[in-house]
Design a protein around this motif. Structure first.
Motif, mmCIF file in Angstrom:
data_model
loop_
_atom_site.group_PDB
_atom_site.id
_atom_site.type_symbol
_atom_site.label_atom_id
_atom_site.label_comp_id
_atom_site.label_asym_id
_atom_site.label_seq_id
_atom_site.Cartn_x
_atom_site.Cartn_y
_atom_site.Cartn_z
ATOM 1 N N VAL A 297 -4.274 -22.237 14.511
ATOM 2 C CA VAL A 297 -2.858 -22.420 14.848
ATOM 3 C C VAL A 297 -2.784 -23.496 15.921
ATOM 4 O O VAL A 297 -3.199 -23.275 17.063
ATOM 5 C CB VAL A 297 -2.213 -21.106 15.339
ATOM 6 C CG1 VAL A 297 -0.741 -21.326 15.644
ATOM 7 C CG2 VAL A 297 -2.390 -20.008 14.306
ATOM 8 N N SER A 298 -2.269 -24.663 15.544
ATOM 9 C CA SER A 298 -2.307 -25.808 16.444
ATOM 10 C C SER A 298 -1.025 -25.954 17.260
ATOM 11 O O SER A 298 0.084 -25.759 16.739
ATOM 12 C CB SER A 298 -2.536 -27.099 15.650
ATOM 13 O OG SER A 298 -2.347 -28.229 16.472
ATOM 14 N N LEU A 299 -1.206 -26.322 18.530
ATOM 15 C CA LEU A 299 -0.080 -26.626 19.403
ATOM 16 C C LEU A 299 0.151 -28.136 19.497
ATOM 17 O O LEU A 299 0.690 -28.651 20.476
ATOM 18 C CB LEU A 299 -0.304 -26.052 20.804
ATOM 19 C CG LEU A 299 0.075 -24.587 20.991
ATOM 20 C CD1 LEU A 299 -0.873 -23.674 20.228
ATOM 21 C CD2 LEU A 299 0.089 -24.211 22.462
ATOM 22 N N ASP A 300 -0.254 -28.844 18.475
ATOM 23 C CA ASP A 300 -0.025 -30.286 18.436
ATOM 24 C C ASP A 300 1.452 -30.602 18.233
ATOM 25 O O ASP A 300 2.232 -29.760 17.779
ATOM 26 C CB ASP A 300 -0.836 -30.920 17.298
ATOM 27 C CG ASP A 300 -2.263 -31.235 17.717
ATOM 28 O OD1 ASP A 300 -2.443 -32.229 18.440
ATOM 29 O OD2 ASP A 300 -3.171 -30.479 17.345
ATOM 30 N N LYS A 301 1.823 -31.834 18.551
ATOM 31 C CA LYS A 301 3.166 -32.320 18.226
ATOM 32 C C LYS A 301 3.110 -33.571 17.358
ATOM 33 O O LYS A 301 4.136 -34.031 16.862
ATOM 34 C CB LYS A 301 3.958 -32.607 19.502
ATOM 35 C CG LYS A 301 3.353 -33.656 20.430
ATOM 36 C CD LYS A 301 4.221 -33.833 21.671
ATOM 37 C CE LYS A 301 3.614 -34.859 22.635
ATOM 38 N NZ LYS A 301 4.443 -35.027 23.855
ATOM 39 N N ASP A 302 1.911 -34.117 17.197
ATOM 40 C CA ASP A 302 1.730 -35.299 16.368
ATOM 41 C C ASP A 302 0.857 -34.936 15.172
ATOM 42 O O ASP A 302 -0.308 -34.555 15.328
ATOM 43 C CB ASP A 302 1.076 -36.425 17.170
ATOM 44 C CG ASP A 302 0.830 -37.664 16.329
ATOM 45 O OD1 ASP A 302 1.808 -38.340 15.974
ATOM 46 O OD2 ASP A 302 -0.346 -37.937 16.010
ATOM 47 N N ALA A 303 1.427 -35.044 13.982
ATOM 48 C CA ALA A 303 0.719 -34.621 12.777
ATOM 49 C C ALA A 303 -0.550 -35.427 12.552
ATOM 50 O O ALA A 303 -1.581 -34.873 12.135
ATOM 51 C CB ALA A 303 1.640 -34.743 11.561
ATOM 52 N N ALA A 304 -0.514 -36.721 12.823
ATOM 53 C CA ALA A 304 -1.683 -37.565 12.584
ATOM 54 C C ALA A 304 -2.844 -37.157 13.484
ATOM 55 O O ALA A 304 -3.998 -37.075 13.031
ATOM 56 C CB ALA A 304 -1.318 -39.036 12.810
ATOM 57 N N SER A 305 -2.558 -36.881 14.750
ATOM 58 C CA SER A 305 -3.613 -36.456 15.683
ATOM 59 C C SER A 305 -4.200 -35.115 15.260
ATOM 60 O O SER A 305 -5.411 -34.889 15.355
ATOM 61 C CB SER A 305 -3.049 -36.357 17.095
ATOM 62 O OG SER A 305 -2.585 -37.607 17.552
ATOM 63 N N TRP A 306 -3.342 -34.211 14.813
ATOM 64 C CA TRP A 306 -3.772 -32.891 14.346
ATOM 65 C C TRP A 306 -4.725 -33.032 13.169
ATOM 66 O O TRP A 306 -5.835 -32.487 13.172
ATOM 67 C CB TRP A 306 -2.536 -32.087 13.977
ATOM 68 C CG TRP A 306 -2.763 -30.741 13.368
ATOM 69 C CD1 TRP A 306 -3.732 -29.843 13.680
ATOM 70 C CD2 TRP A 306 -1.970 -30.145 12.330
ATOM 71 N NE1 TRP A 306 -3.598 -28.705 12.909
ATOM 72 C CE2 TRP A 306 -2.529 -28.862 12.074
ATOM 73 C CE3 TRP A 306 -0.846 -30.553 11.620
ATOM 74 C CZ2 TRP A 306 -1.988 -27.998 11.120
ATOM 75 C CZ3 TRP A 306 -0.312 -29.682 10.675
ATOM 76 C CH2 TRP A 306 -0.877 -28.427 10.420
ATOM 77 N N LYS A 307 -4.315 -33.802 12.152
ATOM 78 C CA LYS A 307 -5.140 -33.985 10.954
ATOM 79 C C LYS A 307 -6.454 -34.690 11.285
ATOM 80 O O LYS A 307 -7.512 -34.341 10.751
ATOM 81 C CB LYS A 307 -4.362 -34.769 9.908
ATOM 82 C CG LYS A 307 -3.128 -34.053 9.378
ATOM 83 C CD LYS A 307 -2.327 -34.942 8.443
ATOM 84 C CE LYS A 307 -1.049 -34.275 7.981
ATOM 85 N NZ LYS A 307 -0.252 -35.156 7.093
ATOM 86 N N GLN A 308 -6.380 -35.677 12.162
ATOM 87 C CA GLN A 308 -7.589 -36.423 12.530
ATOM 88 C C GLN A 308 -8.601 -35.518 13.225
ATOM 89 O O GLN A 308 -9.805 -35.586 12.968
ATOM 90 C CB GLN A 308 -7.220 -37.593 13.437
ATOM 91 C CG GLN A 308 -8.396 -38.491 13.801
ATOM 92 C CD GLN A 308 -7.975 -39.643 14.697
ATOM 93 O OE1 GLN A 308 -7.019 -39.539 15.453
ATOM 94 N NE2 GLN A 308 -8.685 -40.759 14.605
#
Length: 371
Positions: A297-308
């Motif tokens: 469960v990610s607390l990211d806000k940028d999809a590209a950074s999350w996927k990378q």
């Protein structure tokens, strides 16, 4: 990495609720005082208050005043000197040769000192790490690379020891709080030691606190925190999580029922999370065939950074995020305020452990799935 909890953070240094008629007197006989005056300071929600001040006569001083309720204060004796003490509206004494002091007259302070020294090993390791840190700064300033590398190796070894010593300390402290009478210092030591105090251990203990401790500022903060964490305590059914994968597919935690599942709260920008990922990958590879699953469960806000980050770290399990960082709806049922954070649930969706990392996670998986 932690999202600051303003209510708890401010209350840890703010005391004030039920007025007491008594006053405090703090008499001191201390060698090594650098100032002509000493000050008794109390942090509040808006800054720092000076509760009392006294001229120093030789090594002696006397401070008088009144507290709204017993409070953790700081006795300032010099430009860089400060002595932490839990003040009560009683007659207290402080004696010794700085930095070694003996404080008497406050039951809360006596308990604070006793609880802080339940693990001499942890104190020893922390002192060693402090000395290594100072030595490393000196090596860096003199460009002594070899010395710096040696110190880093020493620190790495001690950090591993510190985690085991910290767990031992927390276990000892929990047992102490469960079995010993509480003072006003008890809520403070729980809140300042445990990021997520265990409701199963501390709610029953809280019910035995004296009414004045329960109704103190920190007593109320502690109760609110325990109530917040109670729904995700060990033994409770894990709240549902439904979110979208990096590919846009919607999946739910309940769909993973039937396997031992680790809910791993993390983010691409979280350094400690990324450093722990290789261990999680290793355990996934070791136990996946035995029925071990993971939901990231990610607390990211940028999809590209999350996927990378998923690709770079080789996280070959299910992932969800609503890309709202700390405003994520996915973390609210679990009261997540710091990451990395993990929750381990059994085949029926019942929480069996929380906040496990490193060897502790491996040991638990070996227990439930077999080595």
């Amino acid at each position: 990495m932690r999202k600051q909890l303003l209510v708890i953070g401010s209350a840890l240094c703010f005391f004030g609720a039920s007025a007491q008629e008594q006053e405090f007197t703090l008499r001191g006989e201390l060698e090594g005082i650098q100032n002509n005056e000493v000050y008794l300071l109390l942090r509040t929600e808006t800054g720092t208050d000076t509760l009392a001040r006294s001229a120093v006569n030789g090594n002696s001083f006397e401070l008088k005043g009144r507290l709204e309720e017993p409070a953790l204060c700081l006795l300032s004796t010099g430009p860089a000197e400060g002595i932490r003490l839990f003040m009560e509206n009683t007659e207290m004494t402080i004696t010794g040769k700085l930095p070694d002091t003996e404080i008497t007259g406050s039951k809360s302070h006596e308990q604070l000192e006793k609880m802080a020294t339940l693990s001499p090993r942890l104190t020893e390791i922390q002192q060693k790490l402090g000395a290594i840190s100072q030595a490393y700064r000196e090596a860096a300033s003199s460009n002594d690379t070899a010395r710096g590398e040696d110190l880093l190796e020493q620190a790495t070894s001690l950090i591993a020891d510190r985690e085991a010593a910290r767990q031992d300390y927390e276990d000892r402290l929990t047992e102490y709080i469960r079995t010993q009478p509480a003072t006003f210092a008890t809520p403070y030591i729980i809140l300042s030691t445990f990021h997520r105090p265990d409701p199963n251990a501390f709610l029953p203990a809280f019910e035995k606190f004296p009414p004045e401790v329960q109704n103190s500022m920190l007593g109320k903060v502690l109760k609110a925190r325990l109530d917040e964490l109670a729904p995700t305590a060990v033994g409770k059914k894990a709240p549902e999580i439904t979110g979208k994968t990096p590919e846009g597919e919607e999946i739910s935690l309940s769909g993973m029922k039937g396997k031992i599942t680790l809910i791993d709260f993390w983010a691409s920008w979280c350094g400690p999370c990324r450093r722990e990922n290789p261990n999680v990958v290793r355990l996934y590879e070791k136990y996946h065939a035995k029925g071990f699953n993971i939901l990231g469960v990610s607390l990211d806000k940028d999809a590209a950074s999350w996927k990378q980050a998923i690709a770079a770290d080789g996280l070959e399990w299910s992932h969800v995020s609503d890309l709202k960082e700390w405003d994520s709806e996915l973390i609210k049922p679990y009261a997540v305020s710091a990451i990395p954070h993990t929750v381990l649930i059994d085949e029926n969706g019942i929480i069996i452990a929380a906040n496990l990392r490193g060897k502790a996670l491996e040991d638990k998986l070996a227990e439930v799935l077999g080595d």
